[in-house]
Write an enzyme that holds these catalytic residues in place. Sequence first.
Site, PDB file in Angstrom:
ATOM      1  N   CYS A 110       0.848  -1.197   0.000  1.00 33.96           N
ATOM      2  CA  CYS A 110       0.000   0.000   0.000  1.00 33.96           C
ATOM      3  C   CYS A 110       0.884   1.248   0.000  1.00 33.96           C
ATOM      4  O   CYS A 110       0.591   2.229  -0.701  1.00 33.96           O
ATOM      5  CB  CYS A 110      -0.915   0.014   1.220  1.00 33.96           C
ATOM      6  SG  CYS A 110      -2.365  -1.064   1.080  1.00 33.96           S
ATOM      7  N   HIS A 121       3.574 -12.006  -9.682  1.00 33.37           N
ATOM      8  CA  HIS A 121       4.957 -11.987 -10.157  1.00 33.37           C
ATOM      9  C   HIS A 121       4.940 -12.256 -11.664  1.00 33.37           C
ATOM     10  O   HIS A 121       4.307 -13.223 -12.111  1.00 33.37           O
ATOM     11  CB  HIS A 121       5.777 -13.102  -9.506  1.00 33.37           C
ATOM     12  CG  HIS A 121       5.879 -13.039  -8.008  1.00 33.37           C
ATOM     13  ND1 HIS A 121       7.018 -12.602  -7.362  1.00 33.37           N
ATOM     14  CD2 HIS A 121       5.003 -13.375  -7.029  1.00 33.37           C
ATOM     15  CE1 HIS A 121       6.831 -12.686  -6.049  1.00 33.37           C
ATOM     16  NE2 HIS A 121       5.624 -13.149  -5.820  1.00 33.37           N
ATOM     17  N   HIS A 179      -0.442  -8.438   0.514  1.00 31.96           N
ATOM     18  CA  HIS A 179      -1.169  -7.555  -0.404  1.00 31.96           C
ATOM     19  C   HIS A 179      -1.062  -8.258  -1.754  1.00 31.96           C
ATOM     20  O   HIS A 179       0.065  -8.500  -2.238  1.00 31.96           O
ATOM     21  CB  HIS A 179      -0.514  -6.166  -0.424  1.00 31.96           C
ATOM     22  CG  HIS A 179      -1.167  -5.150  -1.318  1.00 31.96           C
ATOM     23  ND1 HIS A 179      -1.560  -3.895  -0.877  1.00 31.96           N
ATOM     24  CD2 HIS A 179      -1.468  -5.177  -2.649  1.00 31.96           C
ATOM     25  CE1 HIS A 179      -2.078  -3.209  -1.886  1.00 31.96           C
ATOM     26  NE2 HIS A 179      -2.029  -3.965  -2.977  1.00 31.96           N
ATOM     27  N   HIS A 201      -0.402  -9.729  -5.121  1.00 33.74           N
ATOM     28  CA  HIS A 201       0.549  -9.322  -6.162  1.00 33.74           C
ATOM     29  C   HIS A 201       0.792 -10.486  -7.099  1.00 33.74           C
ATOM     30  O   HIS A 201       0.773 -11.645  -6.692  1.00 33.74           O
ATOM     31  CB  HIS A 201       1.866  -8.828  -5.554  1.00 33.74           C
ATOM     32  CG  HIS A 201       2.490  -9.769  -4.572  1.00 33.74           C
ATOM     33  ND1 HIS A 201       2.042  -9.885  -3.273  1.00 33.74           N
ATOM     34  CD2 HIS A 201       3.507 -10.651  -4.706  1.00 33.74           C
ATOM     35  CE1 HIS A 201       2.770 -10.790  -2.644  1.00 33.74           C
ATOM     36  NE2 HIS A 201       3.657 -11.283  -3.480  1.00 33.74           N
ATOM     37  N   ASP A 248      10.719  -6.239  -8.736  1.00 38.69           N
ATOM     38  CA  ASP A 248      10.886  -6.907  -7.448  1.00 38.69           C
ATOM     39  C   ASP A 248      12.250  -6.536  -6.861  1.00 38.69           C
ATOM     40  O   ASP A 248      13.250  -6.438  -7.573  1.00 38.69           O
ATOM     41  CB  ASP A 248      10.781  -8.423  -7.631  1.00 38.69           C
ATOM     42  CG  ASP A 248      10.614  -9.153  -6.311  1.00 38.69           C
ATOM     43  OD1 ASP A 248       9.508  -9.658  -6.051  1.00 38.69           O
ATOM     44  OD2 ASP A 248      11.588  -9.233  -5.543  1.00 38.69           O
ATOM     45  N   ASN A 307       1.381 -16.079  -4.993  1.00 39.57           N
ATOM     46  CA  ASN A 307       1.438 -16.934  -3.811  1.00 39.57           C
ATOM     47  C   ASN A 307       0.297 -16.558  -2.876  1.00 39.57           C
ATOM     48  O   ASN A 307      -0.003 -15.376  -2.703  1.00 39.57           O
ATOM     49  CB  ASN A 307       2.784 -16.758  -3.095  1.00 39.57           C
ATOM     50  CG  ASN A 307       3.948 -17.221  -3.952  1.00 39.57           C
ATOM     51  OD1 ASN A 307       3.823 -18.195  -4.692  1.00 39.57           O
ATOM     52  ND2 ASN A 307       5.073 -16.534  -3.864  1.00 39.57           N
TER      53      ASN A 307
HETATM   54  P1  DGP Z   1       5.644 -13.258  -2.072  1.00 39.97           P
HETATM   55  O1  DGP Z   1       6.563 -14.277  -1.487  1.00 39.97           O
HETATM   56  O2  DGP Z   1       4.846 -13.824  -3.236  1.00 39.97           O
HETATM   57  O3  DGP Z   1       4.774 -12.592  -1.025  1.00 39.97           O
HETATM   58  O4  DGP Z   1       6.586 -12.163  -2.714  1.00 39.97           O
HETATM   59  C1  DGP Z   1       6.815 -10.898  -2.199  1.00 39.97           C
HETATM   60  C2  DGP Z   1       7.839 -10.239  -3.095  1.00 39.97           C
HETATM   61  O5  DGP Z   1       7.891  -8.872  -2.769  1.00 39.97           O
HETATM   62  C3  DGP Z   1       9.258 -10.785  -2.943  1.00 39.97           C
HETATM   63  O6  DGP Z   1       9.668 -11.348  -4.194  1.00 39.97           O
HETATM   64  C4  DGP Z   1      10.111  -9.580  -2.595  1.00 39.97           C
HETATM   65  C5  DGP Z   1       9.212  -8.414  -2.932  1.00 39.97           C
HETATM   66  N1  DGP Z   1       9.342  -7.261  -2.059  1.00 39.97           N
HETATM   67  C6  DGP Z   1       9.200  -7.244  -0.701  1.00 39.97           C
HETATM   68  N2  DGP Z   1       9.373  -6.008  -0.227  1.00 39.97           N
HETATM   69  C7  DGP Z   1       9.605  -5.204  -1.307  1.00 39.97           C
HETATM   70  C8  DGP Z   1       9.854  -3.822  -1.464  1.00 39.97           C
HETATM   71  O7  DGP Z   1       9.894  -3.027  -0.513  1.00 39.97           O
HETATM   72  N3  DGP Z   1      10.063  -3.362  -2.725  1.00 39.97           N
HETATM   73  C9  DGP Z   1      10.025  -4.202  -3.816  1.00 39.97           C
HETATM   74  N4  DGP Z   1      10.242  -3.654  -5.010  1.00 39.97           N
HETATM   75  N5  DGP Z   1       9.785  -5.515  -3.704  1.00 39.97           N
HETATM   76  C10 DGP Z   1       9.581  -6.018  -2.457  1.00 39.97           C
END
Ligand code: DGP
Length: 112
Positions: free
Chosen positions: A6, A100, A96, A98, A29, A85
């Site tokens: 968010c 990939h 939240h 998302h 990511d 996931n």
């Molecule tokens: P999941 O395991 O599906 O919940 O993946 C979460 C993804 O979010 C993980 O690949 C790393 C990414 N991520 C976490 N924090 C941040 C952030 O602050 N900025 C960015 N760009 N990606 C983030």
Amino acid sequence: MDCIFCKIANGDIPSKKVYEDEMILAFHDISPMAPVHVLVIPKVHIENVDAVTEENSKYISHIFEKIPAIAKVAGAENGYRVITNCGENGCQSVMHLHFHILGGVKLPEKMA
Ligand code: DGP
């Protein structure tokens, strides 16, 4: 709400944007698992696939309408993989919704 995505959607935390409109944001990511690794999120807080409803599913359809262009502009040639996931066994770490987008290389056949 203390939700990192968010905050990224609001611009409170910076991100490397790939695409943005009034409903969704796509950004790189922070710890890429492929040469192309982009996350696409709805700007409204939806926890995960379990929280998709008739009222908010327009965000999901909009995301999928935009994914091909997002993948292309991010450099995912010759196909890509879209993953979301969900929950503990799905190893969801950010609560939240998302998606990939992984690409830029031939991905492993095995997904799990
Ligand atoms: P999941 O395991 O599906 O919940 O993946 C979460 C993804 O979010 C993980 O690949 C790393 C990414 N991520 C976490 N924090 C941040 C952030 O602050 N900025 C960015 N760009 N990606 C983030």
